[in-house]
Design an enzyme around this catalytic site. Sequence first.
Site, mmCIF file in Angstrom:
data_model
loop_
_atom_site.group_PDB
_atom_site.id
_atom_site.type_symbol
_atom_site.label_atom_id
_atom_site.label_comp_id
_atom_site.label_asym_id
_atom_site.label_seq_id
_atom_site.Cartn_x
_atom_site.Cartn_y
_atom_site.Cartn_z
ATOM 1 N N LYS A 151 -26.455 39.767 29.932
ATOM 2 C CA LYS A 151 -26.514 40.629 27.917
ATOM 3 C C LYS A 151 -25.677 41.996 28.438
ATOM 4 O O LYS A 151 -24.335 42.447 27.968
ATOM 5 C CB LYS A 151 -27.525 40.398 27.624
ATOM 6 C CG LYS A 151 -28.051 39.586 27.525
ATOM 7 C CD LYS A 151 -27.307 38.180 26.272
ATOM 8 C CE LYS A 151 -27.036 39.181 25.140
ATOM 9 N NZ LYS A 151 -26.538 38.342 23.959
ATOM 10 N N TYR A 172 -31.035 36.296 33.164
ATOM 11 C CA TYR A 172 -30.272 37.342 31.788
ATOM 12 C C TYR A 172 -30.374 38.336 30.164
ATOM 13 O O TYR A 172 -28.972 38.877 30.420
ATOM 14 C CB TYR A 172 -31.199 36.725 30.208
ATOM 15 C CG TYR A 172 -31.680 36.852 29.085
ATOM 16 C CD1 TYR A 172 -30.521 36.470 28.071
ATOM 17 C CD2 TYR A 172 -32.406 37.745 28.486
ATOM 18 C CE1 TYR A 172 -30.963 36.991 26.939
ATOM 19 C CE2 TYR A 172 -32.476 38.453 27.367
ATOM 20 C CZ TYR A 172 -31.398 37.789 26.743
ATOM 21 O OH TYR A 172 -30.964 38.396 25.405
ATOM 22 N N LEU A 174 -42.561 33.712 23.374
ATOM 23 C CA LEU A 174 -43.865 33.396 23.150
ATOM 24 C C LEU A 174 -45.158 33.562 21.589
ATOM 25 O O LEU A 174 -46.151 33.025 22.029
ATOM 26 C CB LEU A 174 -44.570 35.089 23.382
ATOM 27 C CG LEU A 174 -45.529 35.310 23.307
ATOM 28 C CD1 LEU A 174 -46.932 34.778 24.739
ATOM 29 C CD2 LEU A 174 -46.156 37.186 23.485
ATOM 30 N N THR A 221 -29.069 42.832 23.632
ATOM 31 C CA THR A 221 -30.808 43.277 23.372
ATOM 32 C C THR A 221 -31.475 44.520 24.359
ATOM 33 O O THR A 221 -30.846 44.635 25.554
ATOM 34 C CB THR A 221 -31.203 41.768 24.403
ATOM 35 O OG1 THR A 221 -33.363 42.308 24.672
ATOM 36 C CG2 THR A 221 -30.981 41.365 25.330
ATOM 37 N N ASP A 222 -32.711 44.194 24.002
ATOM 38 C CA ASP A 222 -33.342 45.817 24.791
ATOM 39 C C ASP A 222 -33.377 45.556 26.273
ATOM 40 O O ASP A 222 -33.981 46.597 27.263
ATOM 41 C CB ASP A 222 -34.491 46.343 23.625
ATOM 42 C CG ASP A 222 -35.612 44.733 24.180
ATOM 43 O OD1 ASP A 222 -35.559 43.784 24.060
ATOM 44 O OD2 ASP A 222 -36.917 45.522 22.895
ATOM 45 N N ILE A 240 -32.129 33.162 15.590
ATOM 46 C CA ILE A 240 -31.534 34.620 15.084
ATOM 47 C C ILE A 240 -30.073 34.648 13.525
ATOM 48 O O ILE A 240 -30.082 34.546 13.311
ATOM 49 C CB ILE A 240 -31.289 36.142 15.832
ATOM 50 C CG1 ILE A 240 -32.322 35.993 16.820
ATOM 51 C CG2 ILE A 240 -31.604 37.549 15.163
ATOM 52 C CD1 ILE A 240 -32.752 36.997 17.644
ATOM 53 N N ASN A 295 -37.964 43.085 20.730
ATOM 54 C CA ASN A 295 -37.970 40.940 20.431
ATOM 55 C C ASN A 295 -37.954 40.570 19.075
ATOM 56 O O ASN A 295 -38.701 41.426 18.366
ATOM 57 C CB ASN A 295 -38.978 40.963 21.221
ATOM 58 C CG ASN A 295 -39.395 41.103 21.973
ATOM 59 O OD1 ASN A 295 -39.019 41.625 23.559
ATOM 60 N ND2 ASN A 295 -39.871 39.644 22.871
ATOM 61 N N LEU A 316 -24.158 24.377 20.454
ATOM 62 C CA LEU A 316 -25.844 23.031 20.120
ATOM 63 C C LEU A 316 -26.209 22.971 21.163
ATOM 64 O O LEU A 316 -26.580 21.648 21.810
ATOM 65 C CB LEU A 316 -25.301 22.095 19.589
ATOM 66 C CG LEU A 316 -24.533 21.881 17.604
ATOM 67 C CD1 LEU A 316 -24.181 20.978 16.778
ATOM 68 C CD2 LEU A 316 -25.725 23.325 16.827
ATOM 69 N N THR A 317 -26.690 23.994 21.887
ATOM 70 C CA THR A 317 -27.330 23.580 23.220
ATOM 71 C C THR A 317 -28.974 22.940 22.517
ATOM 72 O O THR A 317 -28.984 22.797 21.871
ATOM 73 C CB THR A 317 -27.587 25.069 24.047
ATOM 74 O OG1 THR A 317 -28.245 25.673 23.155
ATOM 75 C CG2 THR A 317 -26.676 25.545 24.060
HETATM 76 N N1 LIG Z 1 -34.713 36.333 20.595
HETATM 77 C C1 LIG Z 1 -35.029 37.789 20.842
HETATM 78 O O1 LIG Z 1 -36.119 37.842 20.822
HETATM 79 C C2 LIG Z 1 -33.787 38.335 21.276
HETATM 80 C C3 LIG Z 1 -33.776 39.967 20.732
HETATM 81 C C4 LIG Z 1 -32.601 41.127 20.612
HETATM 82 C C5 LIG Z 1 -30.970 40.264 20.814
HETATM 83 N N2 LIG Z 1 -31.554 38.591 20.948
HETATM 84 C C6 LIG Z 1 -30.071 38.398 21.360
HETATM 85 O O2 LIG Z 1 -29.918 37.823 19.762
HETATM 86 C C7 LIG Z 1 -29.103 36.836 20.109
HETATM 87 C C8 LIG Z 1 -29.506 35.106 19.622
HETATM 88 O O3 LIG Z 1 -30.337 35.156 20.236
HETATM 89 P P1 LIG Z 1 -31.480 33.373 19.829
HETATM 90 O O4 LIG Z 1 -33.245 33.965 19.876
HETATM 91 O O5 LIG Z 1 -31.441 33.262 18.309
HETATM 92 O O6 LIG Z 1 -31.236 32.904 20.355
HETATM 93 P P2 LIG Z 1 -31.460 31.644 20.493
HETATM 94 O O7 LIG Z 1 -31.745 30.551 21.796
HETATM 95 O O8 LIG Z 1 -32.351 30.453 19.611
HETATM 96 O O9 LIG Z 1 -29.942 30.700 20.033
HETATM 97 C C9 LIG Z 1 -28.696 30.563 20.950
HETATM 98 C C10 LIG Z 1 -27.544 30.217 19.636
HETATM 99 O O10 LIG Z 1 -26.301 30.035 21.222
HETATM 100 C C11 LIG Z 1 -25.726 28.618 21.138
HETATM 101 N N3 LIG Z 1 -25.490 28.882 22.388
HETATM 102 C C12 LIG Z 1 -25.387 28.838 23.152
HETATM 103 N N4 LIG Z 1 -24.601 28.736 24.732
HETATM 104 C C13 LIG Z 1 -23.499 28.289 23.743
HETATM 105 C C14 LIG Z 1 -21.611 28.726 23.664
HETATM 106 N N5 LIG Z 1 -21.408 28.821 25.341
HETATM 107 N N6 LIG Z 1 -21.015 28.421 23.165
HETATM 108 C C15 LIG Z 1 -21.495 28.583 21.581
HETATM 109 N N7 LIG Z 1 -22.697 28.608 21.219
HETATM 110 C C16 LIG Z 1 -23.895 28.586 22.404
HETATM 111 C C17 LIG Z 1 -27.138 27.493 20.776
HETATM 112 O O11 LIG Z 1 -26.799 26.455 20.706
HETATM 113 C C18 LIG Z 1 -28.149 28.656 20.062
HETATM 114 O O12 LIG Z 1 -27.374 28.684 18.477
HETATM 115 C C19 LIG Z 1 -28.829 36.647 21.701
HETATM 116 O O13 LIG Z 1 -27.851 37.055 21.992
HETATM 117 C C20 LIG Z 1 -29.367 36.839 22.580
HETATM 118 O O14 LIG Z 1 -29.463 37.638 23.856
HETATM 119 C C21 LIG Z 1 -32.150 38.161 20.760
#
Ligand SMILES: NC(=O)c1ccc[n+]([C@@H]2O[C@H](COP(=O)([O-])OP(=O)(O)OC[C@H]3O[C@@H](n4cnc5c(N)ncnc54)[C@H](O)[C@@H]3O)[C@@H](O)[C@H]2O)c1
Length: 336
Positions: A151, A147, A187, A123-124, A12, A176, A34-35
């Site tokens: 959050k 998780y 998914l 997140t929801d 995102i 999502n 960059l995990t």
């Molecule tokens: N994917 C979804 O459907 C969704 C929905 C609602 C909210 N979110 C929230 O949106 C955000 C992004 O989600 P996503 O799906 O893009 O996740 P993702 O796992 O694709 O990306 C997470 C990013 O955070 C970085 N990261 C992880 N640990 C870190 C740290 N300690 N320091 C710096 N960077 C770190 C990772 O390298 C990665 O680039 C999250 O906070 C998630 O909780 C996601």
Amino acid sequence: MRLLVCGGAGFIGSNFARVRVHDHGDEVVVLDKLTYAGRRENLADLADSPGFALVHGAIEDAQAVASAFAESQPDAVVNFAAETHVDRSIAEPDAFVQTNWLGTHVLLEAARQKGTRYVQISTDEVYGSIGEGSFTESSPLAPSSPYAATKTGADLLVSSYVHTYGLPAMVCRGSNNYGPFQYPEKLIPLMVLSALHGERLPVYGDGLQVRNWLYVTDFAHAIGCVLAKGVPGEVYNVGGPDECPNLEIVNRIVELTGADPRLIEHVRDRPGHDRRYSLSSAKVRTLGWEPQVRLEDGLADTVDWYRANPWWWEPIRSGEYRDYYERHYGRALSTD
Ligand SMILES: NC(=O)c1ccc[n+]([C@@H]2O[C@H](COP(=O)([O-])OP(=O)(O)OC[C@H]3O[C@@H](n4cnc5c(N)ncnc54)[C@H](O)[C@@H]3O)[C@@H](O)[C@H]2O)c1
């Protein structure tokens, strides 16, 4: 604007950075650990944009955060950085507490010192499951997984910084997300890539868990509205326009890819799996946001994107992801 986007190399965050650079002309500095989920490739097309930089560092590292603030001099911080996969949080919760909760605290401290506007991406899942109707921002918080609990802890820290220190911070809770650049443990990309490769499609339990699907650029635009017009201390829910059970998503992907429906295989359900998420987005709509992408169109576009971009997913499928997939699904799937 000058933005510090934490976790901007993930799914995102990278889509958000792209929208901000291309549509708004913002200067964006990304701070990312960059995990496995954070990838330089996600931002490759932004590398030469004026004011864009990717800084490698963790949000729980106060020095890295201080350097990123010094480099970006941000008007606002948007925090996407997180460990995000529920299944991994069940197997190994430590990193989730470290990044999602403690890391958010380090960022909030840095923002407090400068009085910087701050948006926490949440997140929801913090609300837990709902049988009927939709959660509003005042619904009780009842996270189910490690998780979701980390959050929730982060959201409450943000709220405490608003009330205690007057930090101009807001929380944005998305449903999502789906779209390009999503790591294939989630998914939709898991099913799309497996279907394109003629591999089995592991569906948890009966597959009737309902999710509220939000196209990733719609979420990026909603976050932009909160950034520009959100009121400090407020929470904004951002839900997608369509609800759909997971099994129906998988069936639609089978149709879109032309895969054999017999590839679908029901496997043991995730422990504590929430049955349904649903958000009311009435509040964020008052800021002028409307979702633009219906599930039918967004899903077809997403399948097309994965089909057209093997350069992006080939290295993932042959690396850490392959080991994760074997560990997680290997025993659950039948061997014939
Ligand atoms: N994917 C979804 O459907 C969704 C929905 C609602 C909210 N979110 C929230 O949106 C955000 C992004 O989600 P996503 O799906 O893009 O996740 P993702 O796992 O694709 O990306 C997470 C990013 O955070 C970085 N990261 C992880 N640990 C870190 C740290 N300690 N320091 C710096 N960077 C770190 C990772 O390298 C990665 O680039 C999250 O906070 C998630 O909780 C996601």
